[in-house]
Every structure is written in structure tokens, then in C-alpha cells.
Motif scaffolding. Structure first.
Motif, PDB file in Angstrom:
ATOM      1  N   ASN A 266      -6.556   2.969   4.835  1.00 47.57           N
ATOM      2  CA  ASN A 266      -6.562   4.149   3.985  1.00 47.57           C
ATOM      3  C   ASN A 266      -6.805   5.359   4.874  1.00 47.57           C
ATOM      4  OD1 ASN A 266      -7.347   6.301   2.213  1.00 47.57           O
ATOM      5  ND2 ASN A 266      -7.694   4.779   0.607  1.00 47.57           N
TER       6      ASN A 266
ATOM      7  N   ARG B  38       0.829  -1.207   0.000  1.00 47.23           N
ATOM      8  CA  ARG B  38       0.000   0.000   0.000  1.00 47.23           C
ATOM      9  C   ARG B  38       0.860   1.252   0.000  1.00 47.23           C
ATOM     10  NH1 ARG B  38      -5.327  -0.674   0.769  1.00 47.23           N
ATOM     11  NH2 ARG B  38      -6.061  -2.772   1.344  1.00 47.23           N
TER      12      ARG B  38
ATOM     13  N   SER C 212      -3.599   3.638  -0.350  1.00 44.11           N
ATOM     14  CA  SER C 212      -4.221   2.927  -1.466  1.00 44.11           C
ATOM     15  C   SER C 212      -3.340   1.757  -1.900  1.00 44.11           C
ATOM     16  CB  SER C 212      -4.433   3.874  -2.648  1.00 44.11           C
ATOM     17  OG  SER C 212      -5.265   4.953  -2.287  1.00 44.11           O
TER      18      SER C 212
END
Length: 219
Positions: free
Chosen positions: A98, A17, A23
Motif C-alpha cells: 500500500n 490490488r 488497497s
């Protein structure tokens, strides 16, 4: 090398990520540029600091109660809001994948707590200042993200933008129903919501229309 399509940056190593927004990365991983050592978690320190700050704020309610500045119901409401805020932030530190998405959700939690606190206390400072200021901060933050990331931000966060614009009118609604004696911040919040809508329609109309349809199609 892996790449974050949202931040538009290349990331070395084998991360799954993006270190900036959380993301998922695309592409092929590369060898890690740093030695493979055990990762040391720092979350417990942040959680401890967060717990300490929450405890201090809860204790500050006691002298306010003794001085007669707040009632028992108001004191319970304030402590309840602080505890809910602590639990939500602790959950973010433990489970967030996130960060930006969790920050967007956190705004709705704060706004809900502020409205509940107002229902419990009827303090005009909440309806006239705290609620509109929360909306203003969220609208300004999303406006900056829209300027920086453009259509890429709209594609991933259209539903939050729509909800922010709708909630940006909530302070003005409180003024209309006579629950906010000082309307200036409410007008600013409504104006920023309108400006954000215009920016979306003028600058990213295609992406915003497409993502909005997906949002409403889900029911």
C-alpha cells in the motif's frame, strides 16, 4: 469487474490490488485486457538510482568536513540519516503493498531522523526549517487527500491524521523550549494542524469520531 472502494474506480483484469493506492480490490475478476506476458520488474533500476543518489550525497559530506563547515560528529550524523533513509526506501520498494500507507509512515521516519540529527548536531537550521517543513508538507498532503477522498480517506488513515496533527505542534514546542530561533514555520505548522482538525470535525465528524475511537480502544 473488480473495484477499489478507496479510489472509487473499477479495475479490469485479475489484479488483486488497486494499481493506484495498493488497497485490496473487491468483486469478481475479469479477463485481462492485455496479453499474458511475463512481468518485468523495474524495482532494481529504482533501487540502483536510489543507491547512487545516496552515495553522492554521502560523498558531498567530505568537502563540507574538509572545509570545516561540519564537525566529525555532524558528518557521521548526516551520513547515518542518509543510510537509514536509503534502507527504509529500499524496503518500501521491495515489500510495499500500500504505497499511500507507506508514504504516511515515511513521514514519521523522516521526522525522527531530523530530530535525531538535531540532537547530534544542535544545528538551528534543522529545528527552525527542516522539522517544521516536514510537518507542513505532511499536513498539506493529508489535507489535499481529505478534500479529494473525504470520509473514505478518514476511514483508512485516521490514526495517521491524528499523529500528524499531534506532531504538527512539535516545531512550536521546540520554539517554546528555546531550541528554534526562527519561529515562523513552527507557527504555520501548528496553524495547519489546527485547520486539519477543524476540517475533520466539520466535514467528516462521524467517520473521524468512529475511527478515532477504534484507534484509542486498541491501546
Amino acid at each position: 469487474m473488480r473495484r477499489c472502494d478507496f479510489c472509487r474506480i473499477d479495475v479490469e483484469g485479475s489484479l488483486d490490488r488497486c494499481p493506484l493506492c495498493g488497497s485490496e480490490l473487491t468483486g469478481t475478476p475479469t479477463p485481462d485486457p492485455f496479453p499474458n506476458v511475463a512481468q518485468v520488474r523495474q524495482n532494481f533500476r529504482i533501487e540502483g538510482l536510489l543507491g547512487t543518489v545516496t552515495l553522492v550525497l554521502c560523498l558531498l559530506v567530505v568537502p563540507l568536513l574538509i572545509a570545516g563547515l561540519v564537525t566529525w560528529l555532524e558528518a557521521v550524523a548526516i551520513v547515518g540519516v542518509l543510510l537509514v533513509n536509503y534502507l527504509f526506501l529500499r524496503n518500501i520498494l521491495t515489500h510495499a503493498t500500500n504505497t499511500l500507507r507507506m508514504a504516511e509512515r515515511y513521514f514519521f521516519v523522516l521526522l525522527a531522523m531530523a530530530l535525531l540529527a538535531y540532537l547530534a548536531t544542535q544545528l538551528p537550521v534543522i529545528s527552525s526549517f527542516i522539522v517544521p517543513l516536514l510537518c507542513i508538507v505532511a499536513l498539506v498532503a493529508n489535507g489535499v487527500l481529505l478534500i479529494v477522498y473525504g470520509g473514505a480517506f478518514v476511514e483508512g488513515y485516521a490514526k495517521y491524521l491524528i499523529m500528524d496533527m499531534i506532531l504538527g505542534a512539535v516545531p512550536l514546542l521546540l520554539v517554546v523550549v528555546g531550541q528554534s530561533p526562527w519561529p515562523w514555520l513552527a507557527w504555520i505548522s501548528a496553524a495547519l494542524a489546527l485547520l486539519l482538525l477543524l476540517a475533520l470535525l466539520l466535514g467528516t465528524r462521524r467517520q473521524f469520531t468512529s475511527e478515532s475511537r477504534k484507534f484509542f480502544d486498541r491501546g
